[in-house]
Design an enzyme around this catalytic site. Sequence first.
Site, mmCIF file in Angstrom:
data_model
loop_
_atom_site.group_PDB
_atom_site.id
_atom_site.type_symbol
_atom_site.label_atom_id
_atom_site.label_comp_id
_atom_site.label_asym_id
_atom_site.label_seq_id
_atom_site.Cartn_x
_atom_site.Cartn_y
_atom_site.Cartn_z
ATOM 1 N N ARG A 123 115.739 36.925 21.647
ATOM 2 C CA ARG A 123 117.065 36.803 21.007
ATOM 3 C C ARG A 123 117.688 38.143 20.641
ATOM 4 N NH1 ARG A 123 114.441 32.561 18.269
ATOM 5 N NH2 ARG A 123 114.856 30.572 19.298
ATOM 6 N N LYS A 145 129.041 46.615 26.538
ATOM 7 C CA LYS A 145 129.127 45.526 27.523
ATOM 8 C C LYS A 145 127.881 45.559 28.405
ATOM 9 C CE LYS A 145 134.097 44.865 28.238
ATOM 10 N NZ LYS A 145 135.157 44.943 29.261
ATOM 11 N N GLU A 187 136.280 57.670 37.166
ATOM 12 C CA GLU A 187 136.489 57.012 35.860
ATOM 13 C C GLU A 187 137.037 58.015 34.843
ATOM 14 O OE1 GLU A 187 136.087 53.695 35.268
ATOM 15 O OE2 GLU A 187 134.456 52.935 36.501
ATOM 16 N N LYS A 229 137.470 56.682 25.403
ATOM 17 C CA LYS A 229 137.009 55.292 25.469
ATOM 18 C C LYS A 229 136.781 54.734 24.058
ATOM 19 C CE LYS A 229 133.983 51.980 27.634
ATOM 20 N NZ LYS A 229 132.997 51.646 28.650
ATOM 21 N N GLU A 239 145.213 46.303 17.820
ATOM 22 C CA GLU A 239 146.120 45.824 18.852
ATOM 23 C C GLU A 239 145.349 44.975 19.829
ATOM 24 O OE1 GLU A 239 149.349 48.215 20.659
ATOM 25 O OE2 GLU A 239 148.248 49.800 19.676
ATOM 26 N N ARG A 243 142.163 47.059 24.874
ATOM 27 C CA ARG A 243 141.008 47.456 25.654
ATOM 28 C C ARG A 243 141.232 47.249 27.158
ATOM 29 N NH1 ARG A 243 134.751 46.627 23.936
ATOM 30 N NH2 ARG A 243 133.926 47.525 25.837
ATOM 31 N N ASN A 247 140.719 48.864 32.041
ATOM 32 C CA ASN A 247 140.538 48.188 33.323
ATOM 33 C C ASN A 247 141.499 48.656 34.387
ATOM 34 O OD1 ASN A 247 138.346 46.540 33.329
ATOM 35 N ND2 ASN A 247 139.397 44.884 32.246
ATOM 36 N N HIS A 250 140.763 48.428 38.093
ATOM 37 C CA HIS A 250 139.601 47.558 38.267
ATOM 38 C C HIS A 250 139.912 46.170 38.799
ATOM 39 C CE1 HIS A 250 137.535 50.760 36.187
ATOM 40 N NE2 HIS A 250 136.371 50.146 36.303
ATOM 41 N N HIS A 254 137.465 45.893 41.680
ATOM 42 C CA HIS A 254 136.369 44.918 41.762
ATOM 43 C C HIS A 254 136.466 44.085 43.036
ATOM 44 C CE1 HIS A 254 135.352 44.949 37.170
ATOM 45 N NE2 HIS A 254 134.661 45.855 37.840
ATOM 46 N N HIS A 266 131.046 52.027 43.039
ATOM 47 C CA HIS A 266 131.970 51.478 42.051
ATOM 48 C C HIS A 266 133.145 52.438 41.795
ATOM 49 C CE1 HIS A 266 133.408 49.357 38.509
ATOM 50 N NE2 HIS A 266 133.402 50.516 37.862
HETATM 51 N N1 LIG Z 1 129.303 48.242 30.956
HETATM 52 C C1 LIG Z 1 130.427 48.876 31.218
HETATM 53 O O1 LIG Z 1 131.282 49.025 30.357
HETATM 54 C C2 LIG Z 1 130.639 49.442 32.590
HETATM 55 C C3 LIG Z 1 131.700 50.338 32.818
HETATM 56 C C4 LIG Z 1 131.838 50.906 34.085
HETATM 57 C C5 LIG Z 1 130.938 50.573 35.085
HETATM 58 N N2 LIG Z 1 129.931 49.691 34.837
HETATM 59 C C6 LIG Z 1 128.950 49.350 35.877
HETATM 60 O O2 LIG Z 1 128.239 50.515 36.254
HETATM 61 C C7 LIG Z 1 127.734 50.313 37.562
HETATM 62 C C8 LIG Z 1 127.893 51.570 38.379
HETATM 63 O O3 LIG Z 1 127.166 52.614 37.780
HETATM 64 P P1 LIG Z 1 126.590 53.843 38.632
HETATM 65 O O4 LIG Z 1 127.622 54.351 39.546
HETATM 66 O O5 LIG Z 1 125.971 54.771 37.672
HETATM 67 O O6 LIG Z 1 125.534 53.120 39.584
HETATM 68 P P2 LIG Z 1 123.928 53.149 39.701
HETATM 69 O O7 LIG Z 1 123.286 52.879 38.419
HETATM 70 O O8 LIG Z 1 123.606 52.269 40.837
HETATM 71 O O9 LIG Z 1 123.608 54.664 40.123
HETATM 72 C C9 LIG Z 1 124.012 55.144 41.372
HETATM 73 C C10 LIG Z 1 122.830 55.634 42.213
HETATM 74 O O10 LIG Z 1 122.384 56.905 41.721
HETATM 75 C C11 LIG Z 1 120.973 56.883 41.498
HETATM 76 N N3 LIG Z 1 120.722 57.805 40.380
HETATM 77 C C12 LIG Z 1 120.929 57.573 39.057
HETATM 78 N N4 LIG Z 1 120.700 58.690 38.356
HETATM 79 C C13 LIG Z 1 120.327 59.647 39.235
HETATM 80 C C14 LIG Z 1 119.981 61.025 39.099
HETATM 81 N N5 LIG Z 1 120.012 61.647 37.914
HETATM 82 N N6 LIG Z 1 119.640 61.703 40.227
HETATM 83 C C15 LIG Z 1 119.673 61.085 41.447
HETATM 84 N N7 LIG Z 1 120.002 59.809 41.628
HETATM 85 C C16 LIG Z 1 120.324 59.079 40.534
HETATM 86 C C17 LIG Z 1 120.672 55.437 41.224
HETATM 87 O O11 LIG Z 1 119.331 55.148 41.498
HETATM 88 C C18 LIG Z 1 121.616 54.724 42.181
HETATM 89 O O12 LIG Z 1 121.053 54.672 43.460
HETATM 90 C C19 LIG Z 1 128.468 49.120 38.125
HETATM 91 O O13 LIG Z 1 127.598 48.010 38.149
HETATM 92 C C20 LIG Z 1 129.581 48.871 37.136
HETATM 93 O O14 LIG Z 1 129.943 47.505 37.061
HETATM 94 C C21 LIG Z 1 129.770 49.141 33.615
HETATM 95 ZN ZN LIG Z 2 134.505 51.079 36.118
#
Ligand SMILES: NC(=O)c1ccc[n+]([C@@H]2O[C@H](COP(=O)([O-])OP(=O)(O)OC[C@H]3O[C@@H](n4cnc5c(N)ncnc54)[C@H](O)[C@@H]3O)[C@@H](O)[C@H]2O)c1
Ligand SMILES: [Zn+2]
Length: 368
Positions: A123, A145, A187, A229, A239, A243, A247, A250, A254, A266
Site C-alpha cells: 500500500r 506521477k 523537454e 516545472k 489555477e 499543469r 503537456n 504531448h 504521445h 519520447h
Molecule cells: N512522470 C512524468 O512526469 C514523466 C514526464 C516525462 C516523461 N516521462 C516518461 O519518461 C520516459 C522517458 O524517459 P527516458 O527518455 O529517460 O527513457 P529511459 O528511461 O528508457 O532511458 C533511455 C535509455 O537510456 C538508458 N540510460 C539511462 N541512463 C543512462 C546513462 N546514464 N548512461 C547510458 N545509458 C543510460 C536507458 O537504459 C534507456 O535505454 C517515458 O516513459 C515518459 O512517458 C514521465
Molecule cells: Zn514528456
Amino acid sequence: VTASATIRVPLGASGYDVVVGDGLLADLPGLLERHCHAARYAIITDTTVAPLLGERMLANLSHVAPCTLCTFPAGEWNKTREAWIDLSDKLLAAGVGRDGAIVALGGGVVGDLAGFVAATYMRGIPYVQVPTTVLAMVDSSVGGKTGVDTRLGKNLIGAFHQPRGVFADVATLQTLPKPQVAAGLAEALKHGAIADEAYFHSIVAQRERLLARDAGALHDVIRRSIEIKVAVVQDDEREQGKRAILNFGHTVGHAVEAAAGYQLLHGEAVAVGMVVEAELGKAIGITDPGAVHALSEAIRAFGLPATLPAGLSGAQLTQGMASDKKARSGSVRFALLQRLGAMAKSGSAWTRTIPEDTLAQVLGSLSS
Ligand SMILES: NC(=O)c1ccc[n+]([C@@H]2O[C@H](COP(=O)([O-])OP(=O)(O)OC[C@H]3O[C@@H](n4cnc5c(N)ncnc54)[C@H](O)[C@@H]3O)[C@@H](O)[C@H]2O)c1
Ligand SMILES: [Zn+2]
C-alpha cells in the site's frame, strides 16, 4: 566543479528536495540518511544502467544498510504491468517490508515504473528518484506521477506518489548516448517555450556545450527546468488545470510515439509534437508565427525531428489521439503556445479543441 543546488518542492507534508550536482552520488548514503531513512533499500534499475551505476551503488549502500538490486529489461516497451508484477515479486522474495524504501535509478522509464511499484507495494512505501538521463533530470523525476503504459495508450495505469527526494548527479550523464541527450533537451526547450523566453534562447545558445555533456551547462539547464516545472505544478493548486501547459507537444507527441511503435524516443516525439501543436495554434490565429519559426529552428539545431516520421499518416495520428482520449474519456484537447514564454488561455481553461479539418490540414503539411 559546480556547487550543488537544492530546489524545494513545497507540497506541505509531502514536500521534498531536488538536489542537482556534479558527483553527488558519492554521498548517496548520506543523502538517503537525511531524506529517506529506511531499514533496507531496494535499488530498481534497468539492464543498461545496472552495470554502469547499479552494481557500484549496491556495493556502496550495502555498507550502511541491507540492500538489493532489482533489474528489468531496458526500453519504453517494458514500462508495463508485467514488469510491475515481476519487480513487486522480486521485492517480496527479497523480504523487503514496510520499513524498506526504493531507490529508482535510471531514466524516465525506471522512474515511472519503480515509482509505481513504490506506490503500490504494501500500500505504498517511500522512494527516491536518482535520475540518470537528461529527460528524467529535467522533467520526469519531479512531480510524483508514476505509472505504466497499456496497449490503449501511455501512462494509463498509475498513481501519484511523491518521492522523498530527487538526487540528480550530472556526472552520470557522461555515458548517455548523444540522441538521448538531445531528446532530453527537447523537454527543456518545452519549459522555455511555455514559461521563460530568455531560458529558451539560452538553451539554444548553449547547444554545443550541452550536446557535449558539459557538466556546468547541463547543471544550469536542469536546475532552471526543475524550477519551472515546480512553479507550474504549484500554480496548479490555485489555477485549476494550469499543469496542462506542461503537456505542450504531448497530445501529438504521445500519438506519434505510439504510432511509430516506439521507434522514436519520447523527447523526439515531443519535439515533433511541439512543432505540430505550434502550427495548429498558428492555423487558428493564436500562436505568434515568429514563435513557431523559432521553435522549429531550435528543434532542428539540436538534431531533433521537426516533421512527422516517414510513413506515418495524419489520419493514423488523429486516430491515435482520439483512442488515447477515449481511453481517458475526454475529448482531444491541446495546450497552445501564445508566444515564446507564454501559453494561451481560453477563458479559464489552458487547453482547447481544434476543428478536425484544421488538424487534418496541419498534419498533412508536416508529413515527410
Ligand atoms: N512522470 C512524468 O512526469 C514523466 C514526464 C516525462 C516523461 N516521462 C516518461 O519518461 C520516459 C522517458 O524517459 P527516458 O527518455 O529517460 O527513457 P529511459 O528511461 O528508457 O532511458 C533511455 C535509455 O537510456 C538508458 N540510460 C539511462 N541512463 C543512462 C546513462 N546514464 N548512461 C547510458 N545509458 C543510460 C536507458 O537504459 C534507456 O535505454 C517515458 O516513459 C515518459 O512517458 C514521465
Ligand atoms: Zn514528456
